[in-house]
Design a protein around this motif. Sequence first.
Motif, PDB file in Angstrom:
ATOM      1  N   SER A   1     -15.900  21.812   7.496  1.00 53.80           N
ATOM      2  CA  SER A   1     -16.206  23.166   7.941  1.00 53.80           C
ATOM      3  C   SER A   1     -16.217  23.276   9.462  1.00 53.80           C
ATOM      4  O   SER A   1     -15.953  24.345  10.014  1.00 53.80           O
ATOM      5  N   ALA A   2     -16.486  22.161  10.168  1.00 54.39           N
ATOM      6  CA  ALA A   2     -16.439  22.167  11.635  1.00 54.39           C
ATOM      7  C   ALA A   2     -15.101  21.663  12.161  1.00 54.39           C
ATOM      8  O   ALA A   2     -14.722  21.983  13.288  1.00 54.39           O
ATOM      9  N   GLY A   3     -14.378  20.871  11.384  1.00 52.66           N
ATOM     10  CA  GLY A   3     -13.099  20.340  11.849  1.00 52.66           C
ATOM     11  C   GLY A   3     -12.761  19.036  11.161  1.00 52.66           C
ATOM     12  O   GLY A   3     -13.311  18.702  10.108  1.00 52.66           O
ATOM     13  N   CYS A   4     -11.871  18.278  11.777  1.00 56.90           N
ATOM     14  CA  CYS A   4     -11.465  16.997  11.206  1.00 56.90           C
ATOM     15  C   CYS A   4     -11.101  16.029  12.324  1.00 56.90           C
ATOM     16  O   CYS A   4     -10.956  16.422  13.484  1.00 56.90           O
ATOM     17  N   ASN A   5     -10.964  14.783  11.953  1.00 54.11           N
ATOM     18  CA  ASN A   5     -10.655  13.731  12.914  1.00 54.11           C
ATOM     19  C   ASN A   5      -9.311  13.091  12.577  1.00 54.11           C
ATOM     20  O   ASN A   5      -8.778  13.269  11.476  1.00 54.11           O
ATOM     21  N   ASP A   6      -8.787  12.321  13.533  1.00 51.64           N
ATOM     22  CA  ASP A   6      -7.483  11.690  13.296  1.00 51.64           C
ATOM     23  C   ASP A   6      -7.598  10.430  12.441  1.00 51.64           C
ATOM     24  O   ASP A   6      -6.592   9.839  12.076  1.00 51.64           O
ATOM     25  N   ARG A   7      -8.824  10.040  12.130  1.00 54.11           N
ATOM     26  CA  ARG A   7      -9.053   8.991  11.128  1.00 54.11           C
ATOM     27  C   ARG A   7     -10.445   9.179  10.561  1.00 54.11           C
ATOM     28  O   ARG A   7     -11.406   9.321  11.305  1.00 54.11           O
ATOM     29  N   SER A   8     -10.548   9.197   9.258  1.00 52.89           N
ATOM     30  CA  SER A   8     -11.842   9.385   8.633  1.00 52.89           C
ATOM     31  C   SER A   8     -12.711   8.148   8.800  1.00 52.89           C
ATOM     32  O   SER A   8     -12.238   7.009   8.693  1.00 52.89           O
ATOM     33  N   ALA A   9     -13.997   8.363   9.038  1.00 53.79           N
ATOM     34  CA  ALA A   9     -14.946   7.252   9.087  1.00 53.79           C
ATOM     35  C   ALA A   9     -15.070   6.580   7.730  1.00 53.79           C
ATOM     36  O   ALA A   9     -15.555   5.447   7.640  1.00 53.79           O
ATOM     37  N   PHE A  10     -14.618   7.252   6.670  1.00 56.08           N
ATOM     38  CA  PHE A  10     -14.764   6.731   5.310  1.00 56.08           C
ATOM     39  C   PHE A  10     -13.459   6.159   4.766  1.00 56.08           C
ATOM     40  O   PHE A  10     -13.358   5.856   3.574  1.00 56.08           O
ATOM     41  N   ASP A  11     -12.475   6.009   5.638  1.00 62.66           N
ATOM     42  CA  ASP A  11     -11.205   5.417   5.229  1.00 62.66           C
ATOM     43  C   ASP A  11     -11.431   3.974   4.786  1.00 62.66           C
ATOM     44  O   ASP A  11     -12.102   3.201   5.479  1.00 62.66           O
ATOM     45  N   GLY A  12     -10.890   3.604   3.652  1.00 64.15           N
ATOM     46  CA  GLY A  12     -11.036   2.240   3.152  1.00 64.15           C
ATOM     47  C   GLY A  12     -12.047   2.110   2.041  1.00 64.15           C
ATOM     48  O   GLY A  12     -12.175   1.034   1.445  1.00 64.15           O
ATOM     49  N   ILE A  13     -12.776   3.171   1.732  1.00 60.53           N
ATOM     50  CA  ILE A  13     -13.769   3.083   0.655  1.00 60.53           C
ATOM     51  C   ILE A  13     -13.128   3.308  -0.708  1.00 60.53           C
ATOM     52  O   ILE A  13     -13.453   2.635  -1.683  1.00 60.53           O
ATOM     53  N   PHE A  14     -12.202   4.253  -0.775  1.00 60.24           N
ATOM     54  CA  PHE A  14     -11.779   4.759  -2.076  1.00 60.24           C
ATOM     55  C   PHE A  14     -10.449   4.161  -2.516  1.00 60.24           C
ATOM     56  O   PHE A  14      -9.590   3.833  -1.708  1.00 60.24           O
ATOM     57  N   GLU A  15     -10.318   4.051  -3.805  1.00 60.55           N
ATOM     58  CA  GLU A  15      -9.159   3.428  -4.417  1.00 60.55           C
ATOM     59  C   GLU A  15      -7.881   4.141  -3.975  1.00 60.55           C
ATOM     60  O   GLU A  15      -7.801   5.364  -3.993  1.00 60.55           O
ATOM     61  N   ALA A  16      -6.899   3.366  -3.548  1.00 60.56           N
ATOM     62  CA  ALA A  16      -5.627   3.935  -3.118  1.00 60.56           C
ATOM     63  C   ALA A  16      -5.039   4.801  -4.228  1.00 60.56           C
ATOM     64  O   ALA A  16      -4.986   4.381  -5.389  1.00 60.56           O
ATOM     65  N   GLY A  17      -4.636   6.003  -3.852  1.00 59.17           N
ATOM     66  CA  GLY A  17      -4.044   6.907  -4.821  1.00 59.17           C
ATOM     67  C   GLY A  17      -5.030   7.850  -5.472  1.00 59.17           C
ATOM     68  O   GLY A  17      -4.617   8.836  -6.100  1.00 59.17           O
ATOM     69  N   SER A  18      -6.348   7.588  -5.356  1.00 59.62           N
ATOM     70  CA  SER A  18      -7.322   8.544  -5.877  1.00 59.62           C
ATOM     71  C   SER A  18      -7.229   9.816  -5.042  1.00 59.62           C
ATOM     72  O   SER A  18      -6.789   9.802  -3.897  1.00 59.62           O
ATOM     73  N   THR A  19      -7.630  10.944  -5.638  1.00 59.03           N
ATOM     74  CA  THR A  19      -7.485  12.203  -4.899  1.00 59.03           C
ATOM     75  C   THR A  19      -8.271  12.175  -3.601  1.00 59.03           C
ATOM     76  O   THR A  19      -7.820  12.714  -2.585  1.00 59.03           O
ATOM     77  N   LEU A  20      -9.417  11.529  -3.601  1.00 58.26           N
ATOM     78  CA  LEU A  20     -10.220  11.487  -2.384  1.00 58.26           C
ATOM     79  C   LEU A  20      -9.564  10.631  -1.311  1.00 58.26           C
ATOM     80  O   LEU A  20      -9.566  10.986  -0.121  1.00 58.26           O
ATOM     81  N   ASP A  21      -8.969   9.529  -1.702  1.00 59.59           N
ATOM     82  CA  ASP A  21      -8.239   8.699  -0.740  1.00 59.59           C
ATOM     83  C   ASP A  21      -7.054   9.474  -0.157  1.00 59.59           C
ATOM     84  O   ASP A  21      -6.822   9.458   1.061  1.00 59.59           O
ATOM     85  N   VAL A  22      -6.326  10.175  -1.008  1.00 61.58           N
ATOM     86  CA  VAL A  22      -5.167  10.962  -0.541  1.00 61.58           C
ATOM     87  C   VAL A  22      -5.621  12.071   0.392  1.00 61.58           C
ATOM     88  O   VAL A  22      -5.027  12.310   1.455  1.00 61.58           O
ATOM     89  N   VAL A  23      -6.689  12.776   0.021  1.00 61.08           N
ATOM     90  CA  VAL A  23      -7.190  13.877   0.845  1.00 61.08           C
ATOM     91  C   VAL A  23      -7.621  13.380   2.219  1.00 61.08           C
ATOM     92  O   VAL A  23      -7.279  13.982   3.246  1.00 61.08           O
ATOM     93  N   LEU A  24      -8.366  12.282   2.266  1.00 65.27           N
ATOM     94  CA  LEU A  24      -8.819  11.752   3.557  1.00 65.27           C
ATOM     95  C   LEU A  24      -7.633  11.403   4.454  1.00 65.27           C
ATOM     96  O   LEU A  24      -7.652  11.681   5.661  1.00 65.27           O
ATOM     97  N   LYS A  25      -6.602  10.809   3.888  1.00 63.15           N
ATOM     98  CA  LYS A  25      -5.437  10.432   4.689  1.00 63.15           C
ATOM     99  C   LYS A  25      -4.631  11.656   5.117  1.00 63.15           C
ATOM    100  O   LYS A  25      -4.123  11.711   6.249  1.00 63.15           O
ATOM    101  N   ASP A  26      -4.521  12.652   4.237  1.00 63.22           N
ATOM    102  CA  ASP A  26      -3.773  13.860   4.601  1.00 63.22           C
ATOM    103  C   ASP A  26      -4.523  14.669   5.660  1.00 63.22           C
ATOM    104  O   ASP A  26      -3.906  15.275   6.544  1.00 63.22           O
ATOM    105  N   ILE A  27      -5.840  14.693   5.573  1.00 61.01           N
ATOM    106  CA  ILE A  27      -6.626  15.360   6.617  1.00 61.01           C
ATOM    107  C   ILE A  27      -6.400  14.669   7.957  1.00 61.01           C
ATOM    108  O   ILE A  27      -6.198  15.311   8.989  1.00 61.01           O
ATOM    109  N   ALA A  28      -6.427  13.356   7.946  1.00 55.73           N
ATOM    110  CA  ALA A  28      -6.243  12.595   9.190  1.00 55.73           C
ATOM    111  C   ALA A  28      -4.879  12.864   9.815  1.00 55.73           C
ATOM    112  O   ALA A  28      -4.735  12.818  11.048  1.00 55.73           O
TER     113      ALA A  28
END
Length: 470
Positions: free
Chosen positions: A315-342
């Motif tokens: 809601s405030a913005g996004c970063n060029d790399r998520s602080a939570f990158d590396g937590i979620f299984e590759a290919g899960s929707t959350l992993d894809v979303v974090l990478k696409d946001i970045a």
Amino acid sequence: MGDHIEEVWPEEVLSNAWHGEAAVGKVADSAAKWGAKRDTEFPSRPLAAEEIDYTNWRDGRVGWGVVLPFRDGWSRDDLAIGADAPEPIRQLIAARDNAPIFRYVPSLGSGVLRRILPDGKESDLSFDGARGIGPIAVPWYLLIVGSPKEIPWGVQYQLQTNAFVGRLDLDATGLENYVSALLSDWGGSDRNVATPVVWTVDKGHPDITRLMRKTITDRIVDCFRVDKEFDISGSGYLTDGSASVKALADALGERRPAFVVTSSHGSTSPLENAAEMAKQLGGLVDQQGAVLANPSAYALAPPAGSIWYSHACCSAGCNDRSAFDGIFEAGSTLDVVLKDIANIGALTAPLPRALLGAKRPIGAFVGHVEPTFDRTLRWPSTGQVTAHDIVGALYNKLHLAKRPPIGYAMKTYYQGVAGLLLQYSQDLDALANLGKKGLSRAFDARFIALDRLAMVLLGDPTVRLPLPSN
């Protein structure tokens, strides 16, 4: 913690990122490595004890200043007086007794600011030295002026654990609108502190919006309901079928609230199209799926000077790399979303930029630079809700009778970061004895601390709610 507490290693995490459905992610095997990282910066010190009135930024022992990027090609004399700053910011600095100017220099790291004085002297200042107004002092109130590409979000994360910090990332017209309204103390605004608006989407269990409602918005509403100063009846609380963008716009027009709270998913659509995603990133997704990213599209106009808290993904913005990158299984929707946001890069979301830069701008917007998660709203091992400090900041502090500045009110929330990171460190040190139990505790402490740091204030940190009219 007693032996009766069961430590729970996460298998799947829900988020409030929305791309037509809520993004979820199974926790990857690599998350254990992420949970044991030691790359998180610790706040250098907790916020100060209350021997000074820190709500009074005009007190020289407290102070207010501006943080600008260090720009090559400018003379030291020009940098010292802020000649490179936008004209409205120069006016604001002058109006606030030629307030001190600090520079973000990337090579110094996120917790050190450079001060260039008119006499040519330079000092690199941390928050462990003198505070307030002075040649080698750092004020408690700091306004970052610039985009997160110029002054990264990580700098704001670090500064806000040691000071009361806001940011303005607006174009020339937006800055002119905002500073003019700020200097007039929102003159002519019809904002009404007695008629807040709370708007919360609830898609039912197990969607994260149900947890957000129960842990945050319902609790804030309960506070208003028992406080005779406030009227939360009727369109003051919009949820379930009433949580539409149109209903929100109508409520803002009818009630003219000085304080607005919204909770919902935040838009992260369309995936794999960074340019289009950026146009509505973090837009509030209502009960029917409509996205609020452009206020003018819905004739949505909150009163000038109002304060808005938005609990939604990005809601405030996004970063060029998520602080939570590396937590979620590759290919899960959350992993894809974090990478696409970045892939968008670091930016401020369009909704707060529009609200803060409007002809009649709001005073402050508090939101998130990342998704937020179910696991960061409630400790898995105890079931204890972690959102008490959000309610404490937004009601117990911000709505005190003396109406403290929003930057000061938010200290209740950021103070908890130091304790979480200390627990994280201690749990890592105890891994040899605790094994996976200690690792899950360390994971959760780091997870919640980074989630908390990613909540930021946009607007000047000295903005406050108006005193009630008698």
